[in-house]
Each structure stands twice: as structure tokens, then as C-alpha cells.
Design a protein around this motif. Structure first.
Motif, PDB file in Angstrom:
ATOM      1  N   ALA A  90       0.867  -1.069   0.116  1.00  0.00           N
ATOM      2  CA  ALA A  90       0.064   0.125   0.039  1.00  0.00           C
ATOM      3  C   ALA A  90       0.709   1.357  -0.078  1.00  0.00           C
ATOM      4  O   ALA A  90       0.884   2.081   0.887  1.00  0.00           O
ATOM      5  CB  ALA A  90      -1.056   0.139   1.427  1.00  0.00           C
ATOM      6  N   PRO A  91       1.964   1.522  -1.112  1.00  0.00           N
ATOM      7  CA  PRO A  91       2.541   2.637  -1.233  1.00  0.00           C
ATOM      8  C   PRO A  91       1.732   3.933  -1.265  1.00  0.00           C
ATOM      9  O   PRO A  91       0.577   3.714  -1.947  1.00  0.00           O
ATOM     10  CB  PRO A  91       3.621   2.502  -2.197  1.00  0.00           C
ATOM     11  N   ARG A  92       2.063   5.016  -1.195  1.00  0.00           N
ATOM     12  CA  ARG A  92       1.457   6.234  -1.208  1.00  0.00           C
ATOM     13  C   ARG A  92       2.353   7.448  -1.603  1.00  0.00           C
ATOM     14  O   ARG A  92       3.150   7.566  -0.783  1.00  0.00           O
ATOM     15  CB  ARG A  92       0.564   6.675   0.197  1.00  0.00           C
ATOM     16  N   PHE A  93       2.172   8.051  -2.674  1.00  0.00           N
ATOM     17  CA  PHE A  93       2.932   9.111  -2.985  1.00  0.00           C
ATOM     18  C   PHE A  93       2.237  10.270  -3.327  1.00  0.00           C
ATOM     19  O   PHE A  93       1.128  10.304  -3.955  1.00  0.00           O
ATOM     20  CB  PHE A  93       3.625   8.738  -4.718  1.00  0.00           C
ATOM     21  N   MET A 119       9.112   2.773  -9.423  1.00  0.00           N
ATOM     22  CA  MET A 119       8.142   1.931  -8.796  1.00  0.00           C
ATOM     23  C   MET A 119       7.320   1.178  -9.806  1.00  0.00           C
ATOM     24  O   MET A 119       6.695   1.724 -10.674  1.00  0.00           O
ATOM     25  CB  MET A 119       7.493   2.517  -7.591  1.00  0.00           C
ATOM     26  N   LEU A 120       7.448  -0.045  -9.690  1.00  0.00           N
ATOM     27  CA  LEU A 120       6.422  -1.023 -10.456  1.00  0.00           C
ATOM     28  C   LEU A 120       5.241  -1.259  -9.534  1.00  0.00           C
ATOM     29  O   LEU A 120       5.322  -1.604  -8.434  1.00  0.00           O
ATOM     30  CB  LEU A 120       7.033  -2.340 -10.808  1.00  0.00           C
ATOM     31  N   LEU A 121       4.177  -0.841 -10.054  1.00  0.00           N
ATOM     32  CA  LEU A 121       2.795  -0.801  -9.052  1.00  0.00           C
ATOM     33  C   LEU A 121       1.712  -1.686  -9.531  1.00  0.00           C
ATOM     34  O   LEU A 121       1.300  -2.109 -10.865  1.00  0.00           O
ATOM     35  CB  LEU A 121       2.201   0.945  -9.170  1.00  0.00           C
ATOM     36  N   ASP A 122       1.046  -2.531  -8.680  1.00  0.00           N
ATOM     37  CA  ASP A 122       0.075  -3.292  -8.641  1.00  0.00           C
ATOM     38  C   ASP A 122      -1.383  -2.530  -8.514  1.00  0.00           C
ATOM     39  O   ASP A 122      -1.474  -2.009  -7.281  1.00  0.00           O
ATOM     40  CB  ASP A 122       0.300  -4.623  -8.005  1.00  0.00           C
ATOM     41  N   GLN A 123      -2.092  -2.653  -9.134  1.00  0.00           N
ATOM     42  CA  GLN A 123      -3.337  -1.739  -9.314  1.00  0.00           C
ATOM     43  C   GLN A 123      -3.204  -0.186  -8.745  1.00  0.00           C
ATOM     44  O   GLN A 123      -3.656   0.030  -7.620  1.00  0.00           O
ATOM     45  CB  GLN A 123      -4.270  -2.472  -8.084  1.00  0.00           C
ATOM     46  N   TYR A 145       5.804   3.863 -12.283  1.00  0.00           N
ATOM     47  CA  TYR A 145       5.932   5.413 -11.914  1.00  0.00           C
ATOM     48  C   TYR A 145       7.378   5.799 -11.690  1.00  0.00           C
ATOM     49  O   TYR A 145       8.251   5.380 -10.820  1.00  0.00           O
ATOM     50  CB  TYR A 145       5.048   5.528 -10.488  1.00  0.00           C
ATOM     51  N   ASP A 146       7.639   6.864 -12.372  1.00  0.00           N
ATOM     52  CA  ASP A 146       8.953   7.535 -12.248  1.00  0.00           C
ATOM     53  C   ASP A 146       8.842   8.880 -11.376  1.00  0.00           C
ATOM     54  O   ASP A 146       8.182   9.694 -12.202  1.00  0.00           O
ATOM     55  CB  ASP A 146       9.413   7.684 -13.748  1.00  0.00           C
ATOM     56  N   LYS A 147       9.263   8.447 -10.152  1.00  0.00           N
ATOM     57  CA  LYS A 147       8.794   9.861  -9.363  1.00  0.00           C
ATOM     58  C   LYS A 147       9.597  11.067  -9.703  1.00  0.00           C
ATOM     59  O   LYS A 147       8.849  11.970  -9.829  1.00  0.00           O
ATOM     60  CB  LYS A 147       9.323   9.177  -7.780  1.00  0.00           C
ATOM     61  N   PRO A 148      10.895  11.150 -10.027  1.00  0.00           N
ATOM     62  CA  PRO A 148      11.735  12.182 -10.322  1.00  0.00           C
ATOM     63  C   PRO A 148      10.806  12.918 -11.596  1.00  0.00           C
ATOM     64  O   PRO A 148      10.929  14.324 -11.612  1.00  0.00           O
ATOM     65  CB  PRO A 148      13.043  11.953 -10.715  1.00  0.00           C
ATOM     66  N   ALA A 149      10.438  12.160 -12.709  1.00  0.00           N
ATOM     67  CA  ALA A 149      10.048  12.760 -13.726  1.00  0.00           C
ATOM     68  C   ALA A 149       8.241  13.013 -13.646  1.00  0.00           C
ATOM     69  O   ALA A 149       7.810  13.676 -14.499  1.00  0.00           O
ATOM     70  CB  ALA A 149      10.444  11.791 -15.124  1.00  0.00           C
ATOM     71  N   ALA A 173      -1.837   3.677 -21.343  1.00  0.00           N
ATOM     72  CA  ALA A 173      -1.722   5.227 -21.292  1.00  0.00           C
ATOM     73  C   ALA A 173      -0.729   5.669 -20.416  1.00  0.00           C
ATOM     74  O   ALA A 173      -0.292   5.109 -19.898  1.00  0.00           O
ATOM     75  CB  ALA A 173      -3.174   5.828 -20.578  1.00  0.00           C
ATOM     76  N   ALA A 174      -0.158   6.888 -21.014  1.00  0.00           N
ATOM     77  CA  ALA A 174       0.869   7.390 -20.430  1.00  0.00           C
ATOM     78  C   ALA A 174       0.607   8.588 -19.910  1.00  0.00           C
ATOM     79  O   ALA A 174      -0.278   9.845 -20.545  1.00  0.00           O
ATOM     80  CB  ALA A 174       2.120   7.751 -21.331  1.00  0.00           C
ATOM     81  N   VAL A 175       0.630   8.877 -18.518  1.00  0.00           N
ATOM     82  CA  VAL A 175       0.096  10.120 -17.637  1.00  0.00           C
ATOM     83  C   VAL A 175       1.382  11.020 -17.180  1.00  0.00           C
ATOM     84  O   VAL A 175       2.080  10.517 -16.604  1.00  0.00           O
ATOM     85  CB  VAL A 175      -0.660   9.983 -16.566  1.00  0.00           C
ATOM     86  N   GLN A 176       1.300  12.373 -18.014  1.00  0.00           N
ATOM     87  CA  GLN A 176       2.367  13.219 -17.150  1.00  0.00           C
ATOM     88  C   GLN A 176       1.570  13.967 -16.046  1.00  0.00           C
ATOM     89  O   GLN A 176       0.760  14.840 -16.266  1.00  0.00           O
ATOM     90  CB  GLN A 176       2.898  14.160 -18.467  1.00  0.00           C
ATOM     91  N   ILE A 177       1.936  13.567 -14.888  1.00  0.00           N
ATOM     92  CA  ILE A 177       1.175  14.087 -13.683  1.00  0.00           C
ATOM     93  C   ILE A 177       1.418  15.684 -13.648  1.00  0.00           C
ATOM     94  O   ILE A 177       0.629  16.457 -13.020  1.00  0.00           O
ATOM     95  CB  ILE A 177       1.599  13.423 -12.352  1.00  0.00           C
ATOM     96  N   ASP A 178       2.664  16.019 -13.648  1.00  0.00           N
ATOM     97  CA  ASP A 178       2.759  17.534 -13.311  1.00  0.00           C
ATOM     98  C   ASP A 178       2.251  18.569 -14.505  1.00  0.00           C
ATOM     99  O   ASP A 178       1.975  19.549 -14.052  1.00  0.00           O
ATOM    100  CB  ASP A 178       4.401  17.906 -13.240  1.00  0.00           C
TER     101      ASP A 178
END
Length: 226
Positions: A90-93, A119-123, A145-149, A173-178
Motif C-alpha cells: 500500500a505505497p502512497r506518493f 516503482m512498479l505498481l500493482d493496481q 511510476y517514475d517519481k523524479p519525472a 496510457a501514459a500520464v504526465q502528472i505535473d
């Protein structure tokens, strides 16, 4: 008569009885010269044993030099023990985008491979808040999830929900969070109050304010009847 002699022996003075009970084997008292030789031997061993140990250690260290370069003794540092994968339950970023808008990414299980901040994420689940208080919610079966990018790649039953009732469904899909953008080149289905649109891909800009359907598209629009 023997009884009388026996009684007479016990009745004899103490010093006479001691003379009778002498040990069967006489003890040899070491001479002064023998004691002196032992003392010199012990003193010599105290000096020679450490000296011999130091000489043996020096021989082990210098032996490769005497044998040549091919036989040189070398000490190498072994490979560091690095865990193959760090697993989190249950990681949380949490973070903010370039405009200060918060976002949260969670998952059932996260695995960090190697020393990279990936991080490789499951669900995986992503919850993005908009300026007007609305939100965008994204979920999929798997993610990377690429945290720095601040980049999130999704795969397997990707669904994008918008607060206005719009729903996107695709397989990758590719999501650019910022930047609040998302792209996909897999068959996409979108539905909402406008109707239903099917296309070969999609582009989402400005956190859902702009929708672009790429490739061949088919739309069934629903209008209000007067």
C-alpha cells in the motif's frame, strides 16, 4: 610374640613412626643449575615465539613480490549486497504539479527494482485535484511510476474518470502528472453527457479540459430535445 611387637610399634614415639613411614620412591630435588637452565629456556621462548610469528607474517606478505607479478597477492572488494527488489505494501506518493495543484498516487503493492527511483505498481490509483475543486481519478491493473519525472505509465484496463461524469477506457496510457496530460495509442472509448466516442487513440490536455481523439473515430452524440 608378633602381637607384642605390633603393639610396641604403635606405642613407639612419633619420630620413630615417621622414620618407618618413609615414601616408597624418593623425590629428586632439582639442582640450582637445572632451575637456571629452565629459566633461560622460558625467557628465550618468550622472545623467539613472537619473533617467529612476525617473520612468518612478513613472509606471507612479501612472498608474491618474491615470486613475481603473476603470483602477486591481491585483495579485492566483493560486490555489494543489493536487494533485488524493495517491496512496499500500500505505497502512497503525494506531490504538487507545476501550478501547485496536489495529486496522490497509491497502489496495492509497489516494487522498487535496483537503485532507481522507479516503482512498479500493482493496481495503481491516481487522484488529481483541479483548480475549481473538481478532480480526475485514474486506475489500472499495472503501472510504472517514475517519481523524479512525475510520469506514470499504465497498462491493463485503464480507466480515467472526470468529475463532470466523463469516462475514458483503454488498455494503455501514459500520464504526465505535473502537466495534467494523458496520451494513449490503443483503442479508446469515451462516454459522458455528450454521448459516446470510439477512436484508435486519445490525448487529454489541461486535466480533461481538452479532449483529442486520434485515428479513426466514431461518435454518437446525444443532444437535448426541446
Amino acid at each position: 610374640m608378633s602381637e607384642k611387637v605390633h603393639r610396641a610399634d604403635f606405642a613407639a614415639p612419633l619420630h620413630d613412626r615417621r622414620r618407618v613411614l618413609m615414601p616408597s620412591r624418593a623425590r629428586e630435588v632439582p639442582s640450582a643449575s637445572s632451575i637456571h637452565r629452565r629459566h633461560r629456556f622460558v625467557q628465550a621462548m618468550k622472545f623467539l615465539l613472537p619473533l617467529g610469528a612476525a617473520g612468518l607474517l612478513a613472509l606471507l606478505l612479501l612472498w608474491p613480490e618474491l615470486e613475481g607479478r603473476d603470483g602477486r597477492l591481491s585483495f579485492r572488494r566483493g560486490p555489494a549486497l543489493v536487494p533485488e527488489a524493495l517491496q512496499l505494501v500500500a505505497p502512497r506518493f503525494q506531490g504538487i504539479d507545476e501550478l501547485g495543484r496536489p495529486y496522490t498516487i497509491t497502489a496495492r503493492i509497489g516494487r522498487q527494482v535496483g537503485q532507481e527511483e522507479v516503482m512498479l505498481l500493482d493496481q495503481p490509483r491516481a487522484d488529481i485535484l483541479l483548480n475549481d475543486g473538481a478532480w480526475v481519478y485514474i486506475e489500472a491493473n499495472n503501472g510504472r511510476y517514475d517519481k523524479p519525472a512525475q510520469h506514470l505509465d499504465l497498462d491493463g484496463d485503464v480507466r480515467i474518470f472526470h468529475d463532470n461524469g466523463m469516462l475514458f477506457r483503454t488498455e494503455a496510457a501514459a500520464v504526465q502528472i505535473d502537466q495534467g496530460s494523458a496520451d494513449g495509442d490503443r483503442p479508446t472509448q469515451a462516454q459522458g453527457s455528450f454521448g459516446t466516442i470510439e477512436s484508435e487513440g486519445f490525448q487529454l490536455r489541461d486535466r480533461g479540459a481538452v479532449m483529442i481523439f486520434t485515428g479513426k473515430a466514431h461518435a454518437v452524440l446525444e443532444g437535448r430535445q426541446r
